[in-house]
Structures are given as structure tokens and as C-alpha cells.
Design an enzyme around this catalytic site. Structure first.
Site, PDB file in Angstrom:
ATOM      1  N   ARG A   1     108.862 -30.603  16.083  1.00 39.37           N
ATOM      2  CA  ARG A   1     108.809 -29.154  16.341  1.00 39.37           C
ATOM      3  C   ARG A   1     107.786 -28.805  17.423  1.00 39.37           C
ATOM      4  O   ARG A   1     107.126 -27.768  17.359  1.00 39.37           O
ATOM      5  CB  ARG A   1     108.495 -28.378  15.057  1.00 39.37           C
ATOM      6  CG  ARG A   1     109.500 -28.585  13.953  1.00 39.37           C
ATOM      7  CD  ARG A   1     110.909 -28.115  14.326  1.00 39.37           C
ATOM      8  NE  ARG A   1     111.858 -28.511  13.281  1.00 39.37           N
ATOM      9  CZ  ARG A   1     112.520 -29.669  13.277  1.00 39.37           C
ATOM     10  NH1 ARG A   1     112.358 -30.530  14.273  1.00 39.37           N
ATOM     11  NH2 ARG A   1     113.346 -29.978  12.306  1.00 39.37           N
TER      12      ARG A   1
ATOM     13  N   SER B   1     113.043 -21.321   8.723  1.00 31.49           N
ATOM     14  CA  SER B   1     111.873 -21.931   8.084  1.00 31.49           C
ATOM     15  C   SER B   1     110.606 -21.337   8.687  1.00 31.49           C
ATOM     16  O   SER B   1     110.353 -21.487   9.880  1.00 31.49           O
ATOM     17  CB  SER B   1     111.889 -23.449   8.283  1.00 31.49           C
ATOM     18  OG  SER B   1     113.037 -24.015   7.690  1.00 31.49           O
TER      19      SER B   1
ATOM     20  N   GLU C   1     105.738 -21.766  11.734  1.00 33.65           N
ATOM     21  CA  GLU C   1     106.621 -22.247  12.799  1.00 33.65           C
ATOM     22  C   GLU C   1     106.883 -21.169  13.853  1.00 33.65           C
ATOM     23  O   GLU C   1     106.882 -21.465  15.039  1.00 33.65           O
ATOM     24  CB  GLU C   1     107.935 -22.755  12.204  1.00 33.65           C
ATOM     25  CG  GLU C   1     108.837 -23.445  13.210  1.00 33.65           C
ATOM     26  CD  GLU C   1     110.000 -24.180  12.551  1.00 33.65           C
ATOM     27  OE1 GLU C   1     111.076 -24.236  13.169  1.00 33.65           O
ATOM     28  OE2 GLU C   1     109.823 -24.708  11.435  1.00 33.65           O
TER      29      GLU C   1
END
EC number: 1.3.1.98
Length: 351
Positions: free
Chosen positions: A160, A239, A343
Site C-alpha cells: 500500500r 478499508s 489508509e
């Protein structure tokens, strides 16, 4: 280019949250994107880039500067080589690659947002990451004031993360190129256990492309991870927290905390994450810390379908959302000594 002043930004985000921008510019070509960026840089004006808005948490006060909505279009297939303009809708692009019989991104179906955001976040789900198929990223370099092309190895992809995320004020992604696979209508080998179980096959097997895509969409929808304007459980950024990656020593301490809280037989999820590191599950941590599906009584709550998604129930403010996120972070840390990391990118606010 379209230009608006005191323009609301909430409609451009999947959270439907955030105050207005002093100025909102919508660019539909690479030239317009570059021109808008140069204008802001020359004037010393703060610049906010918006693609699909699926990874943004914008403060209630909005953004004092120029918000640039990248709405470029372009989908080109040459054999197994795919080129996408940054503004292309990602989930639509995935559907078209599946229709063309090409494998490599089919398990990334249903992920909201634009193609230009995928290399920034190294978007991944259900056993696939875009870093496995991206060959080049064309971007405008605000430091050198030129258009550059970065090969995969130059993008510094990790979980990520990427060079683009590490230097958010430097690069503006314009186009992304992928190398896909012609596997005679079959998917790439399935790497994710949940997907394989849902299909009744073994990990590493291939299945028809359309079957893989449809299965992933069904799995995502069951977790509220496919956008639906009528379903507040999908008014989220997907998420909200990344899965923590711990050193072996940190994981050992974490396991001890788990045993103390949940009993000696309890075992937390553990996945290899490179030498000396272990990845565990943020969703598991949140649930076991007491933040179950549907947690909350206010206008911002945990999704009723997935503990990793924080949602706007329709009347929330960004501060409502952040208050919930902070409560979850503090609760997980108190329970297990692990600090969750958000995130989505925050604008004008901090978690």
C-alpha cells in the site's frame, strides 16, 4: 477546463464528507492537468489532487486552495499491453480487460476510484496488487517541471505504498501502463484463500476470468465494499486501516497480549511479510478489541458488513468520522499494543 469557486468537495468523495474548496478545476486532458498544476505552483497556491475520491478524508472546513479534479479519459489495449488515463474509472477498466480475455487485474474488480490512484497506493485485494502488472507510470514532475516516465522498478512499490505516495507534492500521475496475460480466458493463478474457497478450487488454480471477477464482486459486496449510493454501508473509503506489519519481536509481544486478553489458545492471524516481519489483520484486531460490525450510535459508524470500513450514515461530518477512527485506534492499542495506521489520505485534518 471547468472552474468553480467555493465549490463543495464532498460529492467528489466516496465518504460524501468535507467542506468546499476555494477553487475547483476539472481537467479532461493531460495538457489541462499540467496547465492547472503549473498555474497553482507558479502562484504558490496549495493544490489538492482529486481522482475518484475513494481514498480521501477532507476536513469540514474544506480546502483553502485549488482542488484539481482529474477527469481524463483513455483506455488503450495493444495486445496484452493496457494503457489507462489517470481519470479512467478503475472498476470499469477492470471489466473491460476481463471482456478482452486478459488476466492480471480481475481480482481488483469493484475497487472504487480512478486508474491514476492505483500506483500511488499500490492498490491490492484478493491476492493481486497493481505493482505486479504495472510496467510504467507517466507523471508530471513538479520539481523538474517536466513529464517523466517511471519504470516499475523506479516506483518503489511496497505494501500500500509507492514513490508517489512517499513524495505526494512531487508527482502528478497522468497515465499508467500494465502488462496483462492472455491465458486463454482464464484468470491469473488465485493467490487468496478466501477467493479459492468461494470458487471451490485450490490456491494457485486458474478459473474463467468472468467467474473470478464475479466472485470477487460478490465477496466485496458482502462486505459493503462495492459502492451503492442507496446503501450507507458503502459510504466509506473501503478499508480505513492498513494491516499492521510487525517485526518478529513486536509480533511475539503482540501474541502475549492476545493470550492475556483472549486466552492461551487464541492465535492472531499471521502472514509472511519479508524477512524478520509478520503481517497481521487489522480487521481481526478491531473486532477482538470490541469494535464489532455496526459499532457506534452516531452518524459515523463501523460498517455492519465489515469492521475495516468506517462509514457515513448520511448525516456525518468529518469530525464525527475522525472521532470514531480515534476511538478505534486507541482501543486497539490499549488491548493489543498495536497502533493502526489509516489508509485514506487526510486533508486539513489529522487522525
Amino acid at each position: 477546463m471547468q472552474e468553480l469557486h467555493d465549490a463543495p468537495l464532498a460529492p467528489l468523495t466516496t465518504f460524501r464528507l468535507g467542506g468546499p474548496a476555494t477553487r475547483l478545476v476539472t481537467a479532461t486532458t493531460d495538457a489541462e492537468v499540467i496547465a492547472a498544476v503549473c498555474e497553482a505552483d507558479d502562484a504558490g497556491t496549495p493544490l489538492l489532487l482529486i481522482g475518484g475520491g475513494s481514498n480521501l478524508v477532507i476536513g469540514d472546513k474544506g480546502f483553502d486552495g485549488t482542488a484539481l479534479h482529474i477527469a481524463t479519459t483513455g483506455f488503450s489495449l495493444d495486445g496484452t499491453t493496457l494503457e489507462l488515463a489517470a481519470g479512467e474509472i478503475w472498476t470499469d477498466a477492470v471489466a473491460r480487460t476481463v471482456e478482452a480475455g486478459l488476466a492480471g487485474v480481475e481480482c481488483l474488480a469493484g475497487i472504487p476510484g480512478s486508474a491514476g490512484a492505483t500506483p500511488i497506493q499500490n492498490v491490492g485485494a484478493y491476492g493481486q496488487e497493481v505493482s505486479a502488472t504495472i510496467t510504467e507510470v507517466t507523471a508530471y514532475d513538479r520539481r523538474s517541471r517536466e513529464t517523466v516516465t517511471l519504470a516499475n522498478a523506479d516506483c518503489a512499490f511496497s505494501y500500500r505504498h509507492s514513490r508517489f505516495k512517499a513524495e505526494p507534492e512531487r508527482y502528478v500521475v497522468l497515465r499508467v501502463r500494465f502488462e496483462l496475460e492472455d491465458a486463454a480466458g482464464l484468470s491469473a493463478p488465485l493467490r487468496y484463500a478466501e477467493t479459492a474457497r468461494a470458487l471451490g478450487v485450490e490456491a494457485g488454480d486458474r478459473v474463467p476470468l468472468t467467474t473470478a471477477r464475479e466472485t470477487v464482486l460478490k465477496l466485496r459486496a458482502g462486505k459493503g465494499m462495492v459502492l451503492d449510493p442507496e446503501d450507507h454501508d458503502t459510504w466509506s473509503a473501503g478499508s480505513f486501516f492498513t494491516n499492521p506489519i510487525l517485526t518478529d519481536g513486536e509480533f511475539a509481544a503482540f501474541r502475549s497480549r492476545v493470550a492475556e486478553r483472549l486466552g492461551e489458545s487464541a492465535e492472531p492471524p499471521a502472514f509472511p511479510a519479508g524477512e524478520g516481519h509478520v503481517k497481521t489483520s487489522a480487521a481481526w484486531l478491531i473486532d477482538k478489541a470490541g469494535f464489532t460490525k455496526g459499532y457506534g450510535t452516531g452518524p459515523a459508524r463501523i460498517s455492519t458488513k465489515h469492521t475495516l470500513a468506517l462509514t457515513n450514515r448520511g448525516e456525518a461530518t468529518t469530525e464525527d468520522l475522525l472521532a470514531l477512527a480515534r476511538e478505534v485506534v486507541a482501543g486497539v492499542h490499549e488491548a493489543f499494543g498495536v497502533t493502526l495506521v489509516n489508509e485514506p489520505v487526510t486533508v486539513g485534518v489529522r487522525l
